[in-house]
Design an enzyme around this catalytic site. Structure first.
Site, PDB file in Angstrom:
ATOM      1  N   LYS A 152       0.885  -1.180   0.000  1.00 37.03           N
ATOM      2  CA  LYS A 152       0.000   0.000   0.000  1.00 37.03           C
ATOM      3  C   LYS A 152       0.916   1.222   0.000  1.00 37.03           C
ATOM      4  CE  LYS A 152      -2.410   3.215   1.752  1.00 37.03           C
ATOM      5  NZ  LYS A 152      -1.932   4.476   1.212  1.00 37.03           N
ATOM      6  N   GLU A 177       9.103   2.062  10.838  1.00 39.65           N
ATOM      7  CA  GLU A 177      10.173   3.012  10.514  1.00 39.65           C
ATOM      8  C   GLU A 177       9.538   4.397  10.530  1.00 39.65           C
ATOM      9  OE1 GLU A 177      13.272   2.581  10.230  1.00 39.65           O
ATOM     10  OE2 GLU A 177      13.435   0.415  10.016  1.00 39.65           O
ATOM     11  N   CYS A 202      13.551  10.930   6.569  1.00 44.33           N
ATOM     12  CA  CYS A 202      13.392  10.595   7.983  1.00 44.33           C
ATOM     13  C   CYS A 202      14.675  10.858   8.756  1.00 44.33           C
ATOM     14  CB  CYS A 202      12.977   9.143   8.121  1.00 44.33           C
ATOM     15  SG  CYS A 202      14.048   8.034   7.185  1.00 44.33           S
ATOM     16  N   GLU A 222       9.482  17.135  14.401  1.00 47.11           N
ATOM     17  CA  GLU A 222       9.911  16.848  13.028  1.00 47.11           C
ATOM     18  C   GLU A 222       9.164  17.767  12.061  1.00 47.11           C
ATOM     19  OE1 GLU A 222       8.548  13.188  11.114  1.00 47.11           O
ATOM     20  OE2 GLU A 222      10.579  12.889  10.344  1.00 47.11           O
TER      21      GLU A 222
HETATM   22  P1  NAD Z   1       1.952   8.913   6.845  1.00 51.67           P
HETATM   23  O1  NAD Z   1       2.149   8.236   8.141  1.00 51.67           O
HETATM   24  O2  NAD Z   1       0.987  10.007   6.715  1.00 51.67           O
HETATM   25  O3  NAD Z   1       1.552   7.839   5.730  1.00 51.67           O
HETATM   26  C1  NAD Z   1       2.324   6.672   5.470  1.00 51.67           C
HETATM   27  C2  NAD Z   1       1.445   5.604   4.856  1.00 51.67           C
HETATM   28  O4  NAD Z   1       0.492   5.151   5.811  1.00 51.67           O
HETATM   29  C3  NAD Z   1       0.639   6.071   3.657  1.00 51.67           C
HETATM   30  O5  NAD Z   1       0.641   5.018   2.695  1.00 51.67           O
HETATM   31  C4  NAD Z   1      -0.745   6.297   4.250  1.00 51.67           C
HETATM   32  O6  NAD Z   1      -1.795   6.196   3.321  1.00 51.67           O
HETATM   33  C5  NAD Z   1      -0.817   5.170   5.257  1.00 51.67           C
HETATM   34  N1  NAD Z   1      -1.764   5.375   6.363  1.00 51.67           N
HETATM   35  C6  NAD Z   1      -2.230   6.554   6.867  1.00 51.67           C
HETATM   36  N2  NAD Z   1      -3.038   6.314   7.935  1.00 51.67           N
HETATM   37  C7  NAD Z   1      -3.073   4.963   8.109  1.00 51.67           C
HETATM   38  C8  NAD Z   1      -3.700   4.101   9.051  1.00 51.67           C
HETATM   39  N3  NAD Z   1      -4.447   4.570  10.053  1.00 51.67           N
HETATM   40  N4  NAD Z   1      -3.500   2.768   8.950  1.00 51.67           N
HETATM   41  C9  NAD Z   1      -2.721   2.265   7.975  1.00 51.67           C
HETATM   42  N5  NAD Z   1      -2.099   3.025   7.049  1.00 51.67           N
HETATM   43  C10 NAD Z   1      -2.262   4.365   7.110  1.00 51.67           C
HETATM   44  O7  NAD Z   1       3.444   9.367   6.440  1.00 51.67           O
HETATM   45  P2  NAD Z   1       3.900  10.272   5.217  1.00 51.67           P
HETATM   46  O8  NAD Z   1       3.419  11.665   5.458  1.00 51.67           O
HETATM   47  O9  NAD Z   1       3.541   9.570   3.959  1.00 51.67           O
HETATM   48  O10 NAD Z   1       5.493  10.227   5.362  1.00 51.67           O
HETATM   49  C11 NAD Z   1       6.239  11.108   6.132  1.00 51.67           C
HETATM   50  C12 NAD Z   1       6.686  10.447   7.422  1.00 51.67           C
HETATM   51  O11 NAD Z   1       7.359   9.226   7.147  1.00 51.67           O
HETATM   52  C13 NAD Z   1       7.664  11.291   8.213  1.00 51.67           C
HETATM   53  O12 NAD Z   1       7.320  11.282   9.587  1.00 51.67           O
HETATM   54  C14 NAD Z   1       8.989  10.574   8.010  1.00 51.67           C
HETATM   55  O13 NAD Z   1       9.925  10.776   9.025  1.00 51.67           O
HETATM   56  C15 NAD Z   1       8.560   9.153   7.894  1.00 51.67           C
HETATM   57  N6  NAD Z   1       9.568   8.363   7.177  1.00 51.67           N
HETATM   58  C16 NAD Z   1      10.311   7.438   7.883  1.00 51.67           C
HETATM   59  C17 NAD Z   1      11.305   6.711   7.242  1.00 51.67           C
HETATM   60  C18 NAD Z   1      12.128   5.686   7.983  1.00 51.67           C
HETATM   61  O14 NAD Z   1      12.694   4.807   7.345  1.00 51.67           O
HETATM   62  N7  NAD Z   1      12.255   5.740   9.292  1.00 51.67           N
HETATM   63  C19 NAD Z   1      11.537   6.910   5.881  1.00 51.67           C
HETATM   64  C20 NAD Z   1      10.764   7.855   5.210  1.00 51.67           C
HETATM   65  C21 NAD Z   1       9.775   8.566   5.864  1.00 51.67           C
END
Ligand code: NAD
Length: 492
Positions: free
Chosen positions: A175, A249, A283, A384
């Site tokens: 997803k 992550e 991240c 962040e």
């Molecule tokens: P997000 O958490 O908004 O979304 C991530 C994914 O989760 C999307 O596919 C979204 O549709 C899905 N999602 C949203 N709500 C959900 C739920 N309740 N249940 C299941 N799935 C759900 O994150 P984002 O805005 O896409 O990404 C930015 C964040 O990701 C930042 O906080 C960043 O630090 C983090 N990030 C972490 C890493 C790492 O490896 N540690 C790498 C890249 C980004």
């Protein structure tokens, strides 16, 4: 004319069963360039069922050597298509082509690294106290795993999960983020071309509800998620209700520490790469720059001076150094954080606004922004931002630097710039962070484990430990004695 994408379920491209689609917006032009299916729980169920059938009927009986061959073939395809795939990803999320093209090669590298394990999932013989009992450990796949990714690096984040999951023998349902799904849907065609059996790899697109449905699906035995800490908490709770394991992550507020004995030229470049690479949307962004007082002004001038000259423009132009932020909600969030920092009197050295000018006006561009003399307990230093915003913080002693670096609820990464090996050893061991970089920053390797301490996550990706996230353990004990035992005493 927008490009129409479809879901990928059971080896076929199909529309969402509800027929709905949503636009994918190019953050450089502000216009929709593609449409992706806005699926729902029914599609998730279909995909999970297809993955379950593929697992039972084919994939669990496919040898490691055959899985490795398919993975290596897929690696070759993505490497050969790196340019086309990077153009798609850059169009979708505004990350500069310089970075997306190297990320496509990274996808191949990850697949090749983990393919090497597929035929080497050795178990263990366990020597027991009883000579007439044979005990051994086997490592087994979970079956169907759900992989949920963020928008900042869709295929690179997917590769961190997909490569070990396939090597371990699992089938997957992916997803991707609703803000950047196109490259993952395009990647499905390469999976098919490589010859993977139908149902081993499935993609379902849509918003949060689709992600929730995937975590809740009964056929899913494990989940791996990359995204924000808030959603990570929700997913952990949902996985907890189902009692399935989850890898998270999440975000960070990583300290990048420059001591006054560092190679300052190199450290300034590392500080710039840490926060302005990928427009700060990583991240591991080194968003807190801790600088020792003796070199503070020199570093601040070096970082702010170069930041003000960063070349912004069309993310598809190889000359562009910093692209747009990926989407409108993110654009507004970052500008809001900058505004709040200014309201509480943070000292703005450069940037701080929407970037305008030739070629920039339609896109979500934000000036590279540097705040100086920031207090480590301010919002700017603790939350962040996930954008091109740097908080520079002075310190006097090593002890102070360590205390400030660790005074964060996150623990994803830390950078140390010093020529003193004893100091490097002391400080690197003191860091509460999953990745510590010394005299470098934002350097990744397929072989090296990655993941967070504290609220930055649970579990690890990459490296051998990343493989074991996708394997469960079975112990087998065989009594080959001819003795009859007392049924009411435990055997030991
Ligand atoms: P997000 O958490 O908004 O979304 C991530 C994914 O989760 C999307 O596919 C979204 O549709 C899905 N999602 C949203 N709500 C959900 C739920 N309740 N249940 C299941 N799935 C759900 O994150 P984002 O805005 O896409 O990404 C930015 C964040 O990701 C930042 O906080 C960043 O630090 C983090 N990030 C972490 C890493 C790492 O490896 N540690 C790498 C890249 C980004």
């Amino acid at each position: 004319m927008t490009k129409q994408y479809q879901l990928f379920i059971d080896g076929q491209y199909v529309p969402a069963s509800n027929g709905r689609t949503m636009p994918s917006v190019n953050p450089y032009t502000g216009e929709a360039w593609a449409s992706i299916p806005d699926a729902d729980a029914a599609d998730v169920e279909r995909a999970v069922a297809a993955a379950g059938r593929a697992y039972q009927s084919v994939w669990r009986n496919t040898s490691g050597v055959a899985r490795a061959a398919l993975m290596n073939k897929l690696a070759g395809l993505i490497e050969a298509q790196a340019e086309r795939m990077s153009i798609i990803e850059t169009t979708d999320n505004g990350k500069v082509i310089r970075e997306t093209s190297s990320q496509m090669k990274w996808v191949g590298r990850q697949l090749r690294f983990f393919a090497g394990y597929a035929d080497k999932l050795y178990g263990q013989h366990v020597p027991l106290d009883q000579p007439d009992t044979l005990d051994y450990v086997m490592y087994e796949p979970y079956g169907v795993v759900g992989l949920i990714t963020a928008w900042n690096s869709p295929l690179s984040l997917l590769a961190n999960k997909l490569a070990p999951a396939l090597a371990a023998g699992n089938c997957v349902v992916v997803k991707p983020s609703e803000h950047a799904s196109a490259s993952t849907l395009e990647f499905a065609a390469l999976v098919q071309e490589a010859g993977f059996p139908a149902g081993v790899f499935n993609v379902v697109t849509g918003g949060a509800q689709v992600g929730q449905a995937l975590v809740d699906a009964r056929g899913v035995s494990r989940v791996s998620f990359t995204g924000s800490p808030g959603v990570g908490r929700e997913i952990a709770a949902a996985a907890g209700r189902r009692l399935i394991p989850v890898t998270l992550e999440l975000g960070g507020k990583s300290p990048n520490i420059i001591f006054d004995d560092a190679d300052i030229g190199k450290a300034v470049i590392g500080a710039l790469a840490g926060i302005f690479g990928a427009t700060g949307q990583t991240c591991v962004a080194g968003s807190r720059l801790l600088v020792q007082r003796g070199v503070y002004e020199e570093v601040l001038q070096g970082v702010a001076g170069r930041a003000a000259k960063i070349r912004m423009g069309d993310p598809l132009d190889p000359q562009t150094e910093m692209g747009t932020v990926a989407n409108e909600p993110q654009f507004k969030r970052i500008l809001g954080s900058i505004e709040r920092a200014q309201q509480v009197g943070a000292r703005l050295v450069t940037g701080g606004r929407r970037a305008t000018g030739p070629g920039l006006d339609k896109g979500y561009f934000i000036e590279p922004t540097v705040f100086a003399d920031v207090s480590n307990d301010s919002e700017l230093a603790q939350e962040e931002i996930f954008g091109p915003v740097l908080a520079v913080i002075p310190f006097d002693t090593e002890e102070q630097a360590i205390a400030m670096a660790n005074d964060s609820r996150y623990g994803l990464a830390a950078g140390i710039w010093s020529r003193d090996i004893n100091r490097v050893m002391r400080v690197s061991r003191a860091m509460q962070a999953g990745s510590v970089w010394v005299n470098t920053y934002r350097a990744l390797a397929a072989q090296a484990p990655f993941g967070g301490f504290k609220e930055s996550g649970i579990g690890r990706e990459r490296g051998e430990v990343g493989l074991h996230e996708y394997l469960t353990t079975r112990n087998v004990m065989i009594d080959f004695s001819n003795t009859e035992r007392d049924p009411f005493a435990i055997k030991n």
